[in-house]
Structure formats: structure tokens, C-alpha cells
Design a protein around this motif. Sequence first.
Motif, PDB file in Angstrom:
ATOM      1  N   MET A 173       0.814  -1.213   0.000  1.00  0.00           N
ATOM      2  CA  MET A 173       0.000   0.000   0.000  1.00  0.00           C
ATOM      3  C   MET A 173       0.844   1.258   0.000  1.00  0.00           C
ATOM      4  O   MET A 173       0.555   2.237  -0.663  1.00  0.00           O
ATOM      5  N   ILE A 174       1.934   1.268   0.746  1.00  0.00           N
ATOM      6  CA  ILE A 174       2.795   2.454   0.771  1.00  0.00           C
ATOM      7  C   ILE A 174       3.344   2.746  -0.608  1.00  0.00           C
ATOM      8  O   ILE A 174       3.409   3.897  -1.031  1.00  0.00           O
ATOM      9  N   ARG A 175       3.732   1.703  -1.351  1.00  0.00           N
ATOM     10  CA  ARG A 175       4.256   1.920  -2.705  1.00  0.00           C
ATOM     11  C   ARG A 175       3.166   2.518  -3.601  1.00  0.00           C
ATOM     12  O   ARG A 175       3.418   3.424  -4.406  1.00  0.00           O
ATOM     13  N   LYS A 176       1.929   2.040  -3.440  1.00  0.00           N
ATOM     14  CA  LYS A 176       0.838   2.547  -4.252  1.00  0.00           C
ATOM     15  C   LYS A 176       0.603   4.021  -3.992  1.00  0.00           C
ATOM     16  O   LYS A 176       0.449   4.826  -4.917  1.00  0.00           O
ATOM     17  N   ILE A 177       0.599   4.397  -2.719  1.00  0.00           N
ATOM     18  CA  ILE A 177       0.336   5.795  -2.391  1.00  0.00           C
ATOM     19  C   ILE A 177       1.473   6.680  -2.847  1.00  0.00           C
ATOM     20  O   ILE A 177       1.267   7.783  -3.344  1.00  0.00           O
ATOM     21  N   ILE A 178       2.711   6.208  -2.707  1.00  0.00           N
ATOM     22  CA  ILE A 178       3.844   6.997  -3.180  1.00  0.00           C
ATOM     23  C   ILE A 178       3.741   7.219  -4.687  1.00  0.00           C
ATOM     24  O   ILE A 178       3.984   8.319  -5.172  1.00  0.00           O
ATOM     25  N   CYS A 179       3.384   6.192  -5.407  1.00  0.00           N
ATOM     26  CA  CYS A 179       3.270   6.330  -6.857  1.00  0.00           C
ATOM     27  C   CYS A 179       2.172   7.332  -7.218  1.00  0.00           C
ATOM     28  O   CYS A 179       2.344   8.175  -8.101  1.00  0.00           O
ATOM     29  N   ILE A 180       1.029   7.245  -6.532  1.00  0.00           N
ATOM     30  CA  ILE A 180      -0.054   8.190  -6.801  1.00  0.00           C
ATOM     31  C   ILE A 180       0.381   9.596  -6.439  1.00  0.00           C
ATOM     32  O   ILE A 180       0.099  10.561  -7.147  1.00  0.00           O
ATOM     33  N   SER A 181       1.109   9.730  -5.329  1.00  0.00           N
ATOM     34  CA  SER A 181       1.623  11.041  -4.950  1.00  0.00           C
ATOM     35  C   SER A 181       2.526  11.594  -6.027  1.00  0.00           C
ATOM     36  O   SER A 181       2.507  12.780  -6.339  1.00  0.00           O
ATOM     37  N   GLY A 182       3.338  10.729  -6.623  1.00  0.00           N
ATOM     38  CA  GLY A 182       4.214  11.175  -7.699  1.00  0.00           C
ATOM     39  C   GLY A 182       3.414  11.712  -8.872  1.00  0.00           C
ATOM     40  O   GLY A 182       3.779  12.716  -9.485  1.00  0.00           O
ATOM     41  N   LEU A 183       2.292  11.057  -9.199  1.00  0.00           N
ATOM     42  CA  LEU A 183       1.444  11.550 -10.275  1.00  0.00           C
ATOM     43  C   LEU A 183       0.840  12.894  -9.921  1.00  0.00           C
ATOM     44  O   LEU A 183       0.721  13.789 -10.759  1.00  0.00           O
ATOM     45  N   LEU A 184       0.465  13.054  -8.640  1.00  0.00           N
ATOM     46  CA  LEU A 184      -0.082  14.330  -8.207  1.00  0.00           C
ATOM     47  C   LEU A 184       0.950  15.435  -8.333  1.00  0.00           C
ATOM     48  O   LEU A 184       0.636  16.566  -8.698  1.00  0.00           O
ATOM     49  N   PHE A 185       2.206  15.128  -8.025  1.00  0.00           N
ATOM     50  CA  PHE A 185       3.268  16.123  -8.166  1.00  0.00           C
ATOM     51  C   PHE A 185       3.313  16.626  -9.605  1.00  0.00           C
ATOM     52  O   PHE A 185       3.424  17.812  -9.862  1.00  0.00           O
ATOM     53  N   SER A 229      -1.595   5.847   4.582  1.00  0.00           N
ATOM     54  CA  SER A 229      -0.832   7.023   4.166  1.00  0.00           C
ATOM     55  C   SER A 229       0.105   7.525   5.260  1.00  0.00           C
ATOM     56  O   SER A 229       0.762   8.549   5.081  1.00  0.00           O
ATOM     57  N   ASP A 230       0.164   6.798   6.353  1.00  0.00           N
ATOM     58  CA  ASP A 230       1.070   7.144   7.464  1.00  0.00           C
ATOM     59  C   ASP A 230       2.331   6.308   7.310  1.00  0.00           C
ATOM     60  O   ASP A 230       2.402   5.158   7.726  1.00  0.00           O
ATOM     61  N   LEU A 269      -3.171  13.280   0.031  1.00  0.00           N
ATOM     62  CA  LEU A 269      -2.570  14.583   0.286  1.00  0.00           C
ATOM     63  C   LEU A 269      -1.667  14.535   1.510  1.00  0.00           C
ATOM     64  O   LEU A 269      -0.600  15.142   1.533  1.00  0.00           O
ATOM     65  N   PHE A 270      -2.068  13.776   2.526  1.00  0.00           N
ATOM     66  CA  PHE A 270      -1.239  13.642   3.722  1.00  0.00           C
ATOM     67  C   PHE A 270       0.051  12.880   3.414  1.00  0.00           C
ATOM     68  O   PHE A 270       1.135  13.277   3.821  1.00  0.00           O
ATOM     69  N   GLY A 271      -0.072  11.776   2.674  1.00  0.00           N
ATOM     70  CA  GLY A 271       1.117  11.026   2.306  1.00  0.00           C
ATOM     71  C   GLY A 271       2.066  11.861   1.474  1.00  0.00           C
ATOM     72  O   GLY A 271       3.284  11.839   1.671  1.00  0.00           O
ATOM     73  N   GLN A 272       1.523  12.646   0.549  1.00  0.00           N
ATOM     74  CA  GLN A 272       2.338  13.500  -0.302  1.00  0.00           C
ATOM     75  C   GLN A 272       3.083  14.550   0.519  1.00  0.00           C
ATOM     76  O   GLN A 272       4.294  14.750   0.364  1.00  0.00           O
ATOM     77  N   ALA A 273       2.364  15.226   1.408  1.00  0.00           N
ATOM     78  CA  ALA A 273       2.979  16.278   2.216  1.00  0.00           C
ATOM     79  C   ALA A 273       4.055  15.713   3.138  1.00  0.00           C
ATOM     80  O   ALA A 273       5.077  16.357   3.391  1.00  0.00           O
TER      81      ALA A 273
END
Length: 530
Positions: free
Chosen positions: A1-13, A204-205, A41-45
Motif C-alpha cells: 500500500m505504501i508503494r501505491k500511495i507513493i506512486c499516486i503522490s508522484g502523479l499528483l506532483f 498514508s502514514d 494529500l497527507f502522504g504526499q505532504a
Amino acid sequence: MIRKIICISGLLFGSMTSCTKDFSTINVSPTSPSSVPLDYLFGQATLQYAGSAGDPGYTQWRANLIYAMPMVQQMSSLGQFYSGDKYLYQATNQASGAYFGTSDGEGNYPNSIKNLVQLIANAKADSATNINILSMARIVKALLMSTMTDLYGDIPYFQAGQGYLEGNYQPAYDPQSAIYPDLLNELAEAGAALSPSAYIPAASDFAYGGDLTKWKKLANSLMLRLAMRMTNADPANAQKWAAQAAAGGVFASNADSYIINYPGGPTYSVNPVSYDLGPSDINSFRQIISTTDNLQWSNTFINTLQSRNDPRLHEISTVYPTASQVGLTMGDTVGAHQLGLPNGLDVVPGAITINNYSVPNTLTYQSTSPLIIVTYAEVEFLLAEAEERGWVSGTAATEYANGQAAAIQQMASYNAAFTASPATIAAYQAANPYPATTLAAKMNQIYTEMWILTGTTYNGMEGWADWRRTGFPVLTPVNYAGNATGGTIPRRLIYPLEQVTLDAAAYKAAVAHMGGDLFTTKMWWDGGNK
């Protein structure tokens, strides 16, 4: 799950970078994060804390490795690019203003601060449901803004990140003496509001996986850090907040330390220090350990570890690393063979070649290495001082010994091979005991240990802040020709040059209040203007 959120965060960037190219239009784009799920948004920040929009290691490299660690003589460099080694100001590389943020979209105001402010505003719309992510975001924002003000002094705080929310693109700079009380209140309120009966954003934590007990301890541990930083400027409130933090429950073991864990992979999946130093497990080199930039361990740092028989020396340092297509070989890690480079030089002294000087051990900056941000060891050292001052109950010598043990044991976070035996820890404690004499002697020992801790965990910004407040360990400044301080160790970083025009009135008011936008200008808790 952490990898998934990081990847999505990268797309948001990628979707948001375009709206931060002009500092005056931050938070105005229709692709703003107002509709982004709070968890993402929390994971990204969180990931942006040490990186930025286009470079995962941006702020870590510039504020920490270029300035803080060399200034406090944990690292050194022959080159002028690592400006902190020689107290140089180079506006062209934007390093001094990097943590603050610039109109190219990098730094913290255009990224993590903007996103945290947006997240907090969105979460407040349904605070009953979102109370945990709201509280966690407030704690992370307090951590980030405390680092920001400790680097620069007066900064935009109460109006920060409100471009999208309020249309305020020229926020006021607030005095540090007003920022600190609000940070402490934020930590107290956010820690108390955490609720196990509400939704917990565990995925996301990236530090605690949704463990609210640890988040509460983090809030109190940060409260203790900020309280002790006010010791000289506001001792009454420093005592009050230190006592409240200790009573509320601070870190109790290394398992509580606030550490961001990275799975490895592309960009934001990589530890930001690794991204800067040149990970040995990625088929490319970054800026430093490539035999061209020459960022070495300082001789002040290496000599101190050798004189104290510190078991961390062979874990953090190596000589003769050999570059290859896939990374660096280990080199010689024997403690007695390590050689630190003196600060303030531009040529190699004597007949010794630069490759004879120690550099960081690759095992401490793998792509999957943790980013160690707030530690149990730090808390124990802070408690030792607070107890010595009579502000909290306990035995300072015990806290000091606990801090020594925890700091050595923390190294196992980098590699299991660094796990220290009880005998190794006991030997170190016996060789470096807590003084039974003056407060100055005790502070020297406590904050020499803290300086070693922040150096071995690449947390030089905190090491620099501790040194500025306490004066320990005692460091001999360099006086490189053309330096910007007259041969004294800097007390703050200089704002980004473009602030002179982009936020002119607020910038001028802040500079007038502090007494100058200089490396030598002291901030409030360091004896500057209130």
C-alpha cells in the motif's frame, strides 16, 4: 500500500508542479489539491518534508548537506559549492533559500506547507470524521514550520499557504516569538484530539502506520524539543511546556522514533539522503559521492568519535570507496583508519589525496534506508537537561545514559549488522560518563552526544539549532577568504533573493524587525529581537 500511495503522490506532483512556477500564483490552479483525497494529500505532504515537487532530495541537500552539516562541522568540503563549509553566500545556487522555497516550484512553501494548509482546511469541513488525519497533519505542519523558523527566523506562518484559500499571495512574516507559542498550542491540541474511535489513515502514514499512541508521543516529544529551544529566550514558558510534554508522555523507546520508511524504487520511493548522496543500490550516481564534489566527514567530527571510542564510527564512515556502474564498494571502515577533512580548505593539505579522507558509509544511505527525523535518543538528552534544570522530575544521569544507548541502537535502523551488544554500549557509556561537576560541563557532554546523534543520522539542521542555543560542542570557526560572516559560524540562513520583490513589504518588515537578512543575524531564541 505504501508503494501505491507513493506512486499516486508522484502523479499528483506532476499535475501540480505547473501551478507553482510563479510564487505569486501558488494554490490558484484548477488542478489544486482541493479535491484530492485527504489520505493521498497527507502522504504526499509527508514525503515532501525532505524533498520537493521535482526533486525528492531538494531541501535535504541544500539546507542540510550544503549548509547545516558543514557549518556545524559534521561534514566538510574542498569545493565552494558546499557553502556552509566556508560560510559563503551564493545567491545563484539558491541553496540558502531552498528550504523556504522559490518561484521555480521547489522548497517547502510551494509544496508541503501549501498541501498541509489545504489538507487542514479540507479536513476541518468534517472534523468529527477527519479528526485523526487533521491532528496528524497539524503535528507534521508544526514539525515543518518549526524547522523553517529555526532556519530563517521570522517567516510567513499565520498566513502561510493561503493563496488558494484566501487569495493572499503576499503573506506577512511573523516574529518567531509569536510563532513558537502557536506551534506549542498546535501540538498540545492536536495530540489531545487524536481519537481511536474515528477513521485512522493508516495506509498514508509512512512512519507509524496509524498508531495513534505514537502520534501522541510525537506531539509531546516535539513539544519538549521546542520548549527546550526557548530556554534562553523565555525560561518560564520553556519550563511550563517542558513539564507538560513530559507529563503527557514522550518517546519511550526507539520504536517510537519518527522515521519515514521508503520501499525503494523511482523518485519518491527513495530516501532523500540516498537520492543526494548516490545510492549504492541504484544504477546512477547523484551529487556527492562521485569523487567530484568531495563532501567528506569533517575532521572535527571524526576526531571526536575516535577520541570517544564511538562504535558508530565504523558504521557511518569509510575511506577508499571505489565507484562502479552499480554503486560504491564498501571501502575501509576500520575506525582507526578514518580521516576527517578539515573545514574551510580549498586544496588538500600536505601530500594526502582527497580519496584518503572519509566519506559516508553506503549502508547508511541505501534507497530503502529510513529518514530519521525525531528520535527517542534526542528526547532522552532533552530530558536530561530539563531534569538538570529542575523543570521535570527524574535523574539526569539516567536519561543521559539512556540517550547514549538509544543513539547507538538507532543505527540498526540502517542495517541489522549495526546492532550493538549490551557490552559495546556499556563500554561506551563507561568511557563517556555524565559529569558530576558544573552545569556547563553537563551541557557540553549532553550536546556533544546530541551533535554526534544528529550527524550520524544526517539531521544536521537540528544539530545546528542545538549548537546555536547551547554553544556545545565547542567549535573553532574557520575564516575562509571572502566569507560572509567575518569568520564566525552562521546563526541563520538568508531568505531567497526573490522575496525582495515578490513579497517586498513583508520581507522588508521582517528584515527590519530582526536587524538584517544576514547569516549573522540572530533569531529570537538565539538572543535576537523579540
